[in-house]
Design an enzyme around this catalytic site. Structure first.
Site, PDB file in Angstrom:
ATOM      1  N   ASP A  15      -2.513  -7.536   2.808  1.00  0.00           N
ATOM      2  CA  ASP A  15      -2.821  -6.112   3.032  1.00  0.00           C
ATOM      3  C   ASP A  15      -2.089  -5.204   2.032  1.00  0.00           C
ATOM      4  OD1 ASP A  15      -0.463  -6.910   4.348  1.00  0.00           O
ATOM      5  OD2 ASP A  15      -0.606  -5.318   5.862  1.00  0.00           O
ATOM      6  N   HIS A  16      -1.372  -5.799   1.088  1.00  0.00           N
ATOM      7  CA  HIS A  16      -0.686  -4.997   0.060  1.00  0.00           C
ATOM      8  C   HIS A  16      -1.180  -5.273  -1.360  1.00  0.00           C
ATOM      9  CE1 HIS A  16       2.402  -3.245   2.757  1.00  0.00           C
ATOM     10  NE2 HIS A  16       1.971  -4.242   3.503  1.00  0.00           N
ATOM     11  N   ASP A  51       7.126  -3.485   3.339  1.00  0.00           N
ATOM     12  CA  ASP A  51       7.399  -3.630   4.764  1.00  0.00           C
ATOM     13  C   ASP A  51       8.846  -4.091   4.935  1.00  0.00           C
ATOM     14  OD1 ASP A  51       4.642  -3.404   4.576  1.00  0.00           O
ATOM     15  OD2 ASP A  51       4.216  -5.273   5.560  1.00  0.00           O
ATOM     16  N   HIS A  79       1.978   2.530   7.474  1.00  0.00           N
ATOM     17  CA  HIS A  79       1.843   1.109   7.805  1.00  0.00           C
ATOM     18  C   HIS A  79       1.677   0.901   9.304  1.00  0.00           C
ATOM     19  CE1 HIS A  79       2.698  -3.304   7.705  1.00  0.00           C
ATOM     20  NE2 HIS A  79       2.055  -3.185   6.553  1.00  0.00           N
TER      21      HIS A  79
HETATM   22 ZN   LIG Z   1       3.960  -7.591   5.059  1.00  0.00          ZN
END
Ligand SMILES: [Zn+2]
Length: 301
Positions: A64-65, A210, A268
């Site tokens: 997801d990044h 994150d 996030h």
């Molecule tokens: Zn992550």
């Protein structure tokens, strides 16, 4: 300094949410930070010229990044880009991207320059005469860095009347702006502070996603103009933070408070929640200047 949020949700995309990606416009640069799926569409939607992106910073290799990166790299080829693209990210990113290019037999027609990161200490990874970028080592399930973007100190401003009165040659104006004392036309030493005023304060932006709650980042992000800090969960789901190595909105706000930053942007968000007002109210119990990221939202500082 202008920040455009292209995506700010965790894990899976939904019809109205994208995974992490954002563009920071600072001192004429367009820095792309993370590149989740959907980044290209959001760049188009936000009318950001693809050709202005010359540097991409990837925090870590959870999909997801960065799952939008190969698409963007390929599109640049189709657009006959010639300008080099610099990609900063964890070791392994080069292997992933080049394998895809190799198997599709579609090498780029522009230089793709990888700057792979392995250090667990903060390091300076980009610098020019106006701006610096440092890593912010984070504590997540895999090797992860946040990024600190810092304007270099601006030049002092000339008090032009004072400069003229002091009979200083134009040839010394540059030195004055840099803070030096200079001799005037009569050979008298003129103290810098008598003919200049303080520079415009330089700005800084810290991107932290994150991470688990981690106070070791505080000295690195101290007094930043804006801090983007992940807030995947609310306190009621705090038990999930330990296992997934994420933070709650409250924890993000405590970091912002302890680092004495000027503004906090939360993002996030886990897609388990349907609204985000609770993130704001939870964080505001600890820190005043809280903003919620939202896909398509622009912040100017
Ligand atoms: Zn992550």
């Amino acid at each position: 300094m202008k920040l455009t949020i292209l995506g700010c949700h965790s894990a899976t995309p939904r019809t109205n949410t994208n995974p992490t990606s954002q563009v920071l416009e600072i001192k004429n640069h367009m820095f792309l930070i993370d590149c989740g799926e959907g980044t290209q569409v959001e760049l188009r939607r936000n009318k950001i010229k693809f050709s202005r992106i010359k540097h991409v910073f990837v925090s870590h290799l959870h999909g997801d990044h960065y799952y939008g990166l190969i698409g963007l790299v390929s599109t640049f080829t189709l657009l006959t880009r010639e300008t080099p693209l610099h990609i900063y990210g964890p070791k392994g990113l080069k292997e992933v991207i080049t394998l895809q290019l190799k198997l599709s037999d579609s090498w780029t027609n522009y230089p793709l320059v990888f700057h792979e990161l392995t250090s667990k200490e903060s390091e300076l990874i980009y610098e020019d005469d106006k701006v610096e970028v440092h890593t912010i080592p984070l504590d997540h399930r895999i090797y992860t860095n946040g990024f600190l973007f810092k304007e270099k100190e601006n030049e002092r401003k000339l008090d032009i009347n004072a400069v003229l009165n002091a009979n200083i040659s134009v040839a010394y104006y540059r030195k004055l702006k840099q803070g030096a004392d200079v001799e005037n036309e009569d050979g008298v030493l003129i103290k810098n502070e008598t003919v200049t005023t303080s520079p415009i304060p330089s700005k800084s932006y810290a991107f932290c996603s994150d991470t688990v709650y981690n106070e070791t980042i505080i000295p690195l992000i101290k007094k930043t103009t804006a801090l983007y800090h992940e807030a995947t969960f609310l306190e009621k789901n705090k038990d999930l933070c330990k296992r997934t190595k994420h933070c709650t909105a409250k924890q993000a706000a405590i970091i912002a408070k302890k680092a004495n930053v000027a503004n906090l942007i939360l993002g996030h968000f886990s897609t388990r929640y349907n609204g985000y007002d609770d993130f704001e109210s939870e964080a505001k119990q600890e820190f005043d200047n809280v903003f919620l990221a939202k896909d398509g939202k622009v912040f100017e500082f």
